[in-house]
Design a protein around this motif. Structure first.
Motif, PDB file in Angstrom:
ATOM      1  N   TYR A   1     134.231  42.127 -40.240  1.00  0.00           N
ATOM      2  CA  TYR A   1     134.155  40.861 -39.496  1.00  0.00           C
ATOM      3  C   TYR A   1     134.583  39.720 -40.401  1.00  0.00           C
ATOM      4  O   TYR A   1     134.187  39.651 -41.575  1.00  0.00           O
ATOM      5  N   HIS A   2     135.373  38.838 -39.845  1.00  0.00           N
ATOM      6  CA  HIS A   2     135.693  37.598 -40.542  1.00  0.00           C
ATOM      7  C   HIS A   2     134.431  36.752 -40.616  1.00  0.00           C
ATOM      8  O   HIS A   2     133.583  36.801 -39.718  1.00  0.00           O
ATOM      9  N   ASP A   3     134.328  35.970 -41.675  1.00  0.00           N
ATOM     10  CA  ASP A   3     133.130  35.147 -41.857  1.00  0.00           C
ATOM     11  C   ASP A   3     132.871  34.239 -40.659  1.00  0.00           C
ATOM     12  O   ASP A   3     131.719  33.931 -40.344  1.00  0.00           O
ATOM     13  N   SER A   4     133.927  33.797 -40.009  1.00  0.00           N
ATOM     14  CA  SER A   4     133.758  32.833 -38.914  1.00  0.00           C
ATOM     15  C   SER A   4     133.074  33.437 -37.689  1.00  0.00           C
ATOM     16  O   SER A   4     132.592  32.703 -36.824  1.00  0.00           O
ATOM     17  N   VAL A   5     133.015  34.778 -37.612  1.00  0.00           N
ATOM     18  CA  VAL A   5     132.414  35.403 -36.432  1.00  0.00           C
ATOM     19  C   VAL A   5     131.230  36.295 -36.775  1.00  0.00           C
ATOM     20  O   VAL A   5     130.583  36.837 -35.861  1.00  0.00           O
ATOM     21  N   LYS A   6     130.940  36.457 -38.043  1.00  0.00           N
ATOM     22  CA  LYS A   6     129.813  37.313 -38.440  1.00  0.00           C
ATOM     23  C   LYS A   6     128.522  36.822 -37.804  1.00  0.00           C
ATOM     24  O   LYS A   6     128.224  35.628 -37.818  1.00  0.00           O
ATOM     25  N   GLY A   7     127.768  37.762 -37.271  1.00  0.00           N
ATOM     26  CA  GLY A   7     126.497  37.422 -36.646  1.00  0.00           C
ATOM     27  C   GLY A   7     126.625  36.973 -35.201  1.00  0.00           C
ATOM     28  O   GLY A   7     125.621  36.848 -34.496  1.00  0.00           O
ATOM     29  N   ARG A   8     127.856  36.715 -34.739  1.00  0.00           N
ATOM     30  CA  ARG A   8     128.065  36.284 -33.348  1.00  0.00           C
ATOM     31  C   ARG A   8     128.855  37.311 -32.550  1.00  0.00           C
ATOM     32  O   ARG A   8     128.623  37.480 -31.355  1.00  0.00           O
ATOM     33  N   PHE A   9     129.814  37.974 -33.193  1.00  0.00           N
ATOM     34  CA  PHE A   9     130.679  38.935 -32.518  1.00  0.00           C
ATOM     35  C   PHE A   9     130.311  40.346 -32.962  1.00  0.00           C
ATOM     36  O   PHE A   9     129.936  40.565 -34.113  1.00  0.00           O
ATOM     37  N   THR A  10     130.475  41.304 -32.041  1.00  0.00           N
ATOM     38  CA  THR A  10     130.225  42.707 -32.348  1.00  0.00           C
ATOM     39  C   THR A  10     131.365  43.541 -31.791  1.00  0.00           C
ATOM     40  O   THR A  10     131.700  43.432 -30.608  1.00  0.00           O
ATOM     41  N   ILE A  11     131.937  44.377 -32.647  1.00  0.00           N
ATOM     42  CA  ILE A  11     133.008  45.284 -32.223  1.00  0.00           C
ATOM     43  C   ILE A  11     132.409  46.677 -32.053  1.00  0.00           C
ATOM     44  O   ILE A  11     131.570  47.103 -32.846  1.00  0.00           O
ATOM     45  N   SER A  12     132.826  47.370 -30.999  1.00  0.00           N
ATOM     46  CA  SER A  12     132.277  48.700 -30.737  1.00  0.00           C
ATOM     47  C   SER A  12     133.314  49.556 -30.027  1.00  0.00           C
ATOM     48  O   SER A  12     134.321  49.051 -29.516  1.00  0.00           O
ATOM     49  N   ILE A  13     133.032  50.847 -30.019  1.00  0.00           N
ATOM     50  CA  ILE A  13     133.956  51.840 -29.456  1.00  0.00           C
ATOM     51  C   ILE A  13     133.248  52.629 -28.370  1.00  0.00           C
ATOM     52  O   ILE A  13     132.072  52.993 -28.522  1.00  0.00           O
ATOM     53  N   ASP A  14     133.972  52.928 -27.308  1.00  0.00           N
ATOM     54  CA  ASP A  14     133.553  53.934 -26.328  1.00  0.00           C
ATOM     55  C   ASP A  14     134.628  55.010 -26.355  1.00  0.00           C
ATOM     56  O   ASP A  14     135.705  54.839 -25.784  1.00  0.00           O
ATOM     57  N   ASN A  15     134.331  56.103 -27.061  1.00  0.00           N
ATOM     58  CA  ASN A  15     135.342  57.151 -27.226  1.00  0.00           C
ATOM     59  C   ASN A  15     135.772  57.748 -25.890  1.00  0.00           C
ATOM     60  O   ASN A  15     136.955  57.993 -25.658  1.00  0.00           O
ATOM     61  N   ALA A  16     134.820  57.985 -25.034  1.00  0.00           N
ATOM     62  CA  ALA A  16     135.133  58.626 -23.756  1.00  0.00           C
ATOM     63  C   ALA A  16     136.090  57.776 -22.924  1.00  0.00           C
ATOM     64  O   ALA A  16     136.945  58.300 -22.207  1.00  0.00           O
ATOM     65  N   LYS A  17     135.952  56.463 -23.023  1.00  0.00           N
ATOM     66  CA  LYS A  17     136.804  55.558 -22.258  1.00  0.00           C
ATOM     67  C   LYS A  17     138.025  55.108 -23.047  1.00  0.00           C
ATOM     68  O   LYS A  17     138.825  54.322 -22.532  1.00  0.00           O
ATOM     69  N   GLU A  18     138.154  55.573 -24.296  1.00  0.00           N
ATOM     70  CA  GLU A  18     139.278  55.170 -25.160  1.00  0.00           C
ATOM     71  C   GLU A  18     139.387  53.647 -25.195  1.00  0.00           C
ATOM     72  O   GLU A  18     140.460  53.069 -25.059  1.00  0.00           O
ATOM     73  N   THR A  19     138.271  53.027 -25.407  1.00  0.00           N
ATOM     74  CA  THR A  19     138.185  51.575 -25.300  1.00  0.00           C
ATOM     75  C   THR A  19     137.424  50.996 -26.481  1.00  0.00           C
ATOM     76  O   THR A  19     136.456  51.589 -26.972  1.00  0.00           O
ATOM     77  N   VAL A  20     137.890  49.841 -26.915  1.00  0.00           N
ATOM     78  CA  VAL A  20     137.203  49.080 -27.948  1.00  0.00           C
ATOM     79  C   VAL A  20     136.766  47.756 -27.326  1.00  0.00           C
ATOM     80  O   VAL A  20     137.537  47.118 -26.610  1.00  0.00           O
ATOM     81  N   TYR A  21     135.545  47.364 -27.616  1.00  0.00           N
ATOM     82  CA  TYR A  21     134.997  46.134 -27.064  1.00  0.00           C
ATOM     83  C   TYR A  21     134.792  45.098 -28.170  1.00  0.00           C
ATOM     84  O   TYR A  21     134.548  45.447 -29.330  1.00  0.00           O
TER      85      TYR A  21
END
Length: 129
Positions: free
Chosen positions: A62-82
């Motif tokens: 995470y870039h410092d500007s978004v740490k603690g506010r943004f979360t990146i995650s994966i759904d493997n079954a849906k081949e999707t990143v959020y």
């Protein structure tokens, strides 16, 4: 092949979830990142994820500007990143892009180089004061 969605207009303090559909990209091989570019500003890498094992600096960035506010995650079954974006600020206003590259180094290094091969078309996020 990368397709972003979920952008829109939100008031400051609100939340949005961006979606990057990545069919054919195996997350145990590829790193998927989110970049953003505001008018008149350079493109900025804000988050990245890879499930490749043994990455020295971990599996998320995470870039410092978004740490603690943004979360990146994966759904493997849906081949999707959020990208879950909370406590949004007007300075988060930008076009958000997802990008993919085979994981070849730590995510910190990959984000500094920003040499990702595949890019989506972008989705606009606008945060009003």
């Amino acid at each position: 092949r990368l397709v972003e969605s979920g952008g829109g207009l939100v008031q400051a303090g609100g939340s949005l979830t961006l979606t990057c559909t990545a069919p054919g990209f195996t997350f145990d091989e590829y790193a998927i990142a989110w970049f953003r570019q505001a008018p008149g500003k350079e493109r900025e890498g804000i988050a990245c994820i890879s499930t490749v094992s043994g990455l020295r600096d971990g599996n998320t960035y995470y870039h410092d500007s978004v740490k603690g506010r943004f979360t990146i995650s994966i759904d493997n079954a849906k081949e999707t990143v959020y990208l879950q974006m909370n406590r949004l600020k007007p300075e988060d206003t930008a076009v958000y892009y997802c990008a993919a590259e085979v994981t070849y180094d730590t995510l910190v290094t990959m984000m500094k180089r920003a040499d990702f091969s595949d890019w989506g078309q972008g989705t606009q996020v606008t945060v009003s004061p």
